[in-house]
Structures are given as structure tokens and as C-alpha cells.
Design an enzyme around this catalytic site. Sequence first.
Site, PDB file in Angstrom:
ATOM      1  N   GLU A 131       0.797  -1.241   0.000  1.00 22.87           N
ATOM      2  CA  GLU A 131       0.000   0.000   0.000  1.00 22.87           C
ATOM      3  C   GLU A 131       0.826   1.285   0.000  1.00 22.87           C
ATOM      4  OE1 GLU A 131      -2.844  -0.411   3.191  1.00 22.87           O
ATOM      5  OE2 GLU A 131      -3.530  -2.342   2.444  1.00 22.87           O
ATOM      6  N   GLU A 138      -6.402 -10.394  -1.235  1.00 21.87           N
ATOM      7  CA  GLU A 138      -7.201 -10.137  -0.020  1.00 21.87           C
ATOM      8  C   GLU A 138      -8.681 -10.055  -0.361  1.00 21.87           C
ATOM      9  OE1 GLU A 138      -5.678  -6.835   2.286  1.00 21.87           O
ATOM     10  OE2 GLU A 138      -3.609  -7.353   1.846  1.00 21.87           O
ATOM     11  N   ASP A 176     -12.448  -9.943  -0.667  1.00 19.43           N
ATOM     12  CA  ASP A 176     -13.724 -10.028   0.042  1.00 19.43           C
ATOM     13  C   ASP A 176     -14.685  -9.082  -0.675  1.00 19.43           C
ATOM     14  OD1 ASP A 176     -12.731  -7.593   1.103  1.00 19.43           O
ATOM     15  OD2 ASP A 176     -12.412  -8.416   3.095  1.00 19.43           O
ATOM     16  N   HIS A 218     -10.547  -5.794  -2.199  1.00 22.23           N
ATOM     17  CA  HIS A 218     -11.617  -5.582  -1.215  1.00 22.23           C
ATOM     18  C   HIS A 218     -12.736  -4.879  -1.977  1.00 22.23           C
ATOM     19  CE1 HIS A 218      -9.155  -6.860   2.123  1.00 22.23           C
ATOM     20  NE2 HIS A 218      -8.195  -6.032   1.754  1.00 22.23           N
ATOM     21  N   ASN A 229       1.976  -5.125  -3.198  1.00 17.97           N
ATOM     22  CA  ASN A 229       0.568  -5.410  -2.894  1.00 17.97           C
ATOM     23  C   ASN A 229      -0.188  -4.108  -2.613  1.00 17.97           C
ATOM     24  OD1 ASN A 229      -1.467  -7.461  -2.196  1.00 17.97           O
ATOM     25  ND2 ASN A 229      -1.261  -6.749  -0.074  1.00 17.97           N
TER      26      ASN A 229
END
Length: 453
Positions: free
Chosen positions: A161, A266, A268, A239, A203
Site C-alpha cells: 500500500e 485479499e 472479500d 476488497h 501489494n
Amino acid sequence: MNLRTGRRRTLLLSAAVASAVVAASIAVIGTAEAATTLGASAAQSGRYFGAAIAAGRLGDSTYTRLLTTEFNSVTPENEMKWDATEPQQGRFTYTNGDRILNQGLSNGSKVRGHALLWHAQQPGWAQSLSGTALRNAAINHVTQVATHYKGKIYAWDVVNEAFADGGSGGRRDSNLQRTGNDWIEAAFRAARAADPAAKLCYNDYNTDGINAKSTGIYNMVRDFKSRGVPIDCVGLQSHLGTGLDSTYQANIQRFADLGVDVQITELDVAQGGNQANVYAGVTRACLAVARCTGITVWGIRDTDSWRGGENPLLFDGSGNKKAAYTSVLNALNAAGPTTPTSPPTSPPTSPPTSPPTTACSATVSLNSWNGGYVATVRVNAGSAAVNGWTVTVTLPGGSAVTGLWSATSSSTSGTVAFRNVAYNGQIPSSGSTEFGFQGTGSGPTGSPTCAAG
Ligand code: G2I
């Protein structure tokens, strides 16, 4: 038939039926296993399907049952972060990180390391450092942690990030960034030196399509590749809300075209009418790109998620499979044992009904900001399949192409001819493909032209 013969026949028949049932169930287990869990289904095409897990939940039997049966990769949700592994400077604690590692390795799973450097979840002592002291501490952290786990980690999120949200496409401000723009490459070089076998990933989130942020990362990866900075993969966190960006797959593809793997790290998805469809769309997009090597969901049950109340995962709080689970499993199985290739084109028939010059068309969609833009170009075949295409775009004065994916270009300004690359030259009849470019100044305003052949 007397009673004795009849009984013997019945017994023989039962034995035959019983052995047939045994044989059948062996056969069913043999094939069904490859199709009825996420990990085994992903493995059919050489990919993994993983979950982020928490050491504190490993005593929960429902959790560990799902973990060990469904997943063949694990990521520590918090246990390998800087605050967890080096709570005091130079004092390393690996207890919980090792629990995750051993849980994964003992289950035959891959282990993704997450994350060596990040602006968040830094220990207090690092938050208060700056300049050379912070740079040295950060590089020492990378070296020490990657060395501790040397040879055991499939892929490390070396840097997490580091790019800003919004339209700048630039770096996020942080104490690490203020040590100098080269902190990311310094971290990658230190990680490679410490663990040469691990794949090294960058990432980030809000990279779920072609946008200014993902383009900034794309340009960094391209720069790293051109200068020999060791980078092997890009993690797209994913996400997601209730929809999937129409350029989600094209974004994966453009990173893959740079020569790095892509991992969905990641995943979701907010619970809503579309949750199952969005999950399936992500899965299909990864499967469609050979270098998209696996998918990780950020937790197992809805109650394990950091997104409290959003129910964003594949299992409900009781561990039951949700519709989203089934849609992912079906998408994995639909891909079959090999990575999909372009659909076969039909052999030429004579005479062709449409002249080659009208066999394709193109449309541009622009994402512009002050001083720059990203153009996504959709190339559409007409009623006949296209074998090779050239799209011509006229750029306004002052505009220059600075980045390009899934095509080659004749020039960087003025009238620019974009030509297909190897994998996207063939478009089936009525099908389409996409390429894109980034530029300075303002983007094209007129309609592009397309020529097939
Ligand atoms: O924020 C979601 C993810 C975004 N990408 C990077 C990931 O590393 C990040 O994971 C989350 C974890 O899922 C959370 O569990 O990162 C959070 C921290 O930024 C984690 O939350 C922290 C809480 O903030 C702490 O209060 C808590 O002590 O989890 C810690 C351990 O439970």
C-alpha cells in the site's frame, strides 16, 4: 430354487453389489476431491486458493476444519507484520508468525508472507524514526524477517500500500516514503538477497481495474523490470463492493504482460445481490490470465472478517457454504484442467461476406484528470472473426503516450496506430478485446478507426 441356493445367490449378489459400491466410491472420491474443494479445484489449473488466517482462531475446530479441507494457501492476517515481528527495535518475535507458517506447511499449503514494509501497523519505535535511521531500520527488518522464513515462503508482500488513492497515480506520503523514493526498490533488493526462492510482490488496494492508482503501480513495475530491480508479482487486494470493474481482467492482463505474476491477495466482497456474481467474475478473470497464479480470500467465515457486519466472505458465521462459495467453486471447475486459451476461430469460408476494412470497430473510454488520462480501448469484431487488428487514434497537441498495455504503438503523439500483441490478435466473430494507454495532457476526442488483418 431351494432356500439354500436362493440365500447363497443373495449373498453373492450382495457381495458383488458391495464391492461395486466400494469401487464406485473410490472412483468418486478420486475425482470428486478435485472438484469439491476450493483448493483442489484451483489446483486443476495449477493455481492455489488461499485464506488469510489468524493464529488466535486456530483453536476453533470449525475454523480449522474449513481451513484444512478447503484451502491450499494461507496468509497471516496480522502475525508477520512489522509491529508483530519486531515490537522493539532489534528484538524479533516469531511465535505467532511461526504458528501460521507451520499450520500451512503441515497442511501442504503455500504460505504467503504479509507484509514486510507498510506505513500502517508499524511498531511505535519505528513510527518515531525518520531519515537514515528509519531507512536502515526498515531494510534491517526486511533482511531479518525474510531470513528467518527463508525457503519457506511462496511469495512475500515486500511492500504494501505505498501508492496514494485518487487521481495522482503517485506515492502515498509516509515516514518510509520520506526516506527517499527508492525505499521500495531497496526493500525488494534486500528481500531477494535474504530469500532468493520467494516470489517478491508489491501489494495494494483500489487497484481493481485500470485507474490512475493501478497505472502508477504499473509504471513502477515496468520501471523495475527495465532496470533489473527484483520483482516477481503484483498483489491486487480486491476488497470489493457490490460490483466488478469492467476492466478488472484487463488490469490483471496488463501486469502479466510486463512479465510478473498476479495474485488476488485479499479478496472479500460486500454482501448484496451481486456477491456471488462478483466472486465468480473475479475467479473467472484470474483463470483467464495464465500468470494469475492464485486467489486468497481475507478470512474464512463472515464472523472472521475485518469488515464487521458486511458478511463479505464465502462461509457464514456457522461455517456453512454461501452462494458465493458455490459460484467460486463452479467457476474454478468450469475452467477445467488447463488454462483457457483463445476460442478457436472457424476456418475461412469462401467468399467472405464482409470486406476486411469493416470487420472491426473500436471505442475509447477515458479516465481523465488534470494533466493526464488513461484511455481504455475496446476493439470489437463484426460478424466475422478478426485475425490481427490496428486501431488508429488521433491525440490532441501536447498529448503524449507514456504507458501502454496489451498493444504496441507506432508513435507516442499525433496520429498513433496501435497494433495487437500476440495473445489478443484473434477476436471471434462478435467478440471483443481491450487494450489501453496512459498519456500526459488530454486524451483523444475523436472516434478511433479500426482495420482488421
Ligand atoms: O484492512 C484490511 C487489510 C488491508 N490490506 C492490508 C491488510 O493487512 C489489512 O488487514 C487488516 C486486518 O485484517 C485487521 O485484522 O489490517 C488491520 C490493521 O490495519 C487489522 O486490524 C487490526 C486491528 O486494527 C488491531 O486493533 C488488532 O489488534 O487487527 C489487530 C489484530 O486483531
